[in-house]
Enzyme design. Structure first.
Site, mmCIF file in Angstrom:
data_model
loop_
_atom_site.group_PDB
_atom_site.id
_atom_site.type_symbol
_atom_site.label_atom_id
_atom_site.label_comp_id
_atom_site.label_asym_id
_atom_site.label_seq_id
_atom_site.Cartn_x
_atom_site.Cartn_y
_atom_site.Cartn_z
ATOM 1 N N ALA A 191 0.844 -1.183 0.000
ATOM 2 C CA ALA A 191 0.000 0.000 0.000
ATOM 3 C C ALA A 191 0.878 1.231 0.000
ATOM 4 C CB ALA A 191 -0.930 0.011 1.214
ATOM 5 N N GLY A 192 0.377 2.303 -0.591
ATOM 6 C CA GLY A 192 1.074 3.573 -0.607
ATOM 7 C C GLY A 192 0.103 4.683 -0.296
ATOM 8 N N GLY A 193 0.526 5.924 -0.532
ATOM 9 C CA GLY A 193 -0.315 7.054 -0.219
ATOM 10 C C GLY A 193 -1.557 7.129 -1.079
ATOM 11 N N GLY A 228 -2.528 4.333 -3.447
ATOM 12 C CA GLY A 228 -3.022 3.071 -3.974
ATOM 13 C C GLY A 228 -2.783 1.909 -3.037
ATOM 14 N N VAL A 256 -2.189 -2.544 -3.263
ATOM 15 C CA VAL A 256 -1.904 -3.665 -4.153
ATOM 16 C C VAL A 256 -2.338 -4.953 -3.473
ATOM 17 C CG1 VAL A 256 -0.151 -4.894 -5.474
ATOM 18 C CG2 VAL A 256 0.046 -2.421 -5.161
ATOM 19 N N LYS A 293 -3.715 -3.667 -8.588
ATOM 20 C CA LYS A 293 -3.573 -2.369 -7.934
ATOM 21 C C LYS A 293 -4.851 -1.569 -8.100
ATOM 22 C CE LYS A 293 -0.702 1.778 -7.725
ATOM 23 N NZ LYS A 293 0.520 2.446 -8.210
ATOM 24 N N ASP A 333 11.128 6.810 -9.728
ATOM 25 C CA ASP A 333 11.170 6.251 -8.372
ATOM 26 C C ASP A 333 11.938 4.934 -8.358
ATOM 27 O OD1 ASP A 333 10.674 6.284 -5.648
ATOM 28 O OD2 ASP A 333 8.710 5.334 -5.819
#
Length: 339
Positions: A29-31, A33, A35, A49, A143
């Site tokens: 998980a990110g800011g 999204g 997965v 995702k 990134d």
């Protein structure tokens, strides 16, 4: 050592299906999204995702996600992951990609230690090929870092194009990525170019060779950002056998850095080996991810065929499992023989 991938159970706000894919658990998980590990009807594992959103998805987020899908579809090299399916227009936008059952370089350094120069060169060659494919498609990843490179025994795979931008886009004011692996121009809030990915690759390779980022340890985020902006690297401990490879990648001036094509040409003159160069600790971690069996959910039972407990992490059947999901009569359910 952790040994196996971290697949967390689905929570109350997680969907059970996206498109035709049944979701098994969260894998990241990110800011913006999240997965999931998903499974097709036939049992193949995929990474799915989706956007994180409370209520209706904002139109700006939907456009961003659609752009990410479009960019990811343009990348077809063997050192990246392929998009299998996507729906950017549904109530919850999603994208399914090939699932690579392998740990990231960040996990491998953390749990298995640094690499020999020869192994670093092998990974560098694969990352250079991935960047050639990306840049040929006019995409800047923006990134590149150890956490965004998976390593099966077949070679590194560059993932996560969530903040990648096509070269014809103009949104260049964001500083993105992990500070210690970002390029000086990104840290200054300037535009990213293919040379920015090259710098981040150099920082990633340094991390593989030494076990740390290429800056003095102990600085807080603001001091580290100031050092990155001027490429004030600390290369103490860099093995001489990879100094000629890594040092030029970390040049302050983007124009002075070699291109991924330059790197590949150098590797052609001095070929690398393969996964046999990896230490035992790394190969053990990689194999444990490949052989990981996803957790079984109630929906996996009663399908008439092999379920998750019978399939390996890449979706293949163990050698003792028949096509109809049964096992030889002289074997127990776990594949062992009776005493």
């Amino acid at each position: 050592m952790t040994g196996t991938p971290q697949v967390r159970p689905l929570q109350g706000d997680d969907p059970e299906r996206l498109g035709s894919y049944r979701l098994i658990g969260r894998v990241g998980a990110g800011g913006m999204g999240r997965v999931y590990l998903g499974r097709t009807v036939s049992g193949r594992l995929v990474a799915v995702k989706t956007l994180l959103a409370e209520g209706e998805v904002a139109e700006s987020d939907r456009r961003r996600f659609a752009r990410e899908v479009a960019l990811a579809r343009r990348v077809t090299g063997v050192f990246t992951v392929s998009v299998l399916d996507a729906d950017a227009d549904g109530p919850r936008p999603w994208m399914a990609t090939e699932y690579v059952p392998a740990p990231s370089l960040a996990e491998l350094v953390r749990d298995g230690g640094a690499l020999s120069p020869a192994a670093v060169r092998w990974i560098a060659a694969g990352m250079a090929e991935a960047l050639v494919d990306l840049h040929r498609a006019e995409i800047v990843h923006r990134d590149v870092k150890p956490g965004n490179v998976l390593l099966p025994l077949t070679g590194p795979r560059l993932i996560d194009f969530g903040i990648s931008h096509a070269l014809d886009l103009t949104r260049t004011s964001l500083t993105l990525g992990t500070i210690a692996f970002t390029s000086p121009e990104q840290a200054r809030g300037e535009g990213s170019t293919p040379a920015s990915d090259v710098y981040s690759t150099g920082a990633t390779l340094f991390h593989l060779a030494t076990g740390r980022p290429p800056y003095e340890p102990g600085a807080d985020a603001f001091r580290l950002l100031a050092r990155v902006q001027q490429a004030e690297v600390s290369l103490t401990g860099l093995p001489p056998d990879v100094d000629d490879l890594i040092r030029p990648l970390l040049h302050l001036d983007p124009a002075a850095r070699p291109t991924p094509a330059d790197l590949l040409a150098a590797f052609e003159r001095r070929p690398t080996g393969g996964s046999e160069l990896l230490p035992t600790a790394w190969t053990s971690l990689i194999r444990s991810h490949h052989d990981y069996v996803p957790p079984v959910s109630p929906a996996d039972h009663g399908s008439g065929g092999p379920g998750p407990a019978d399939l390996k992490a890449d979706g293949s059947r163990p050698a003792d499992l028949k096509a109809d999901g049964s096992r030889p009569a002289d074997l127990k359910a776990d594949g062992s023989r009776p005493a």
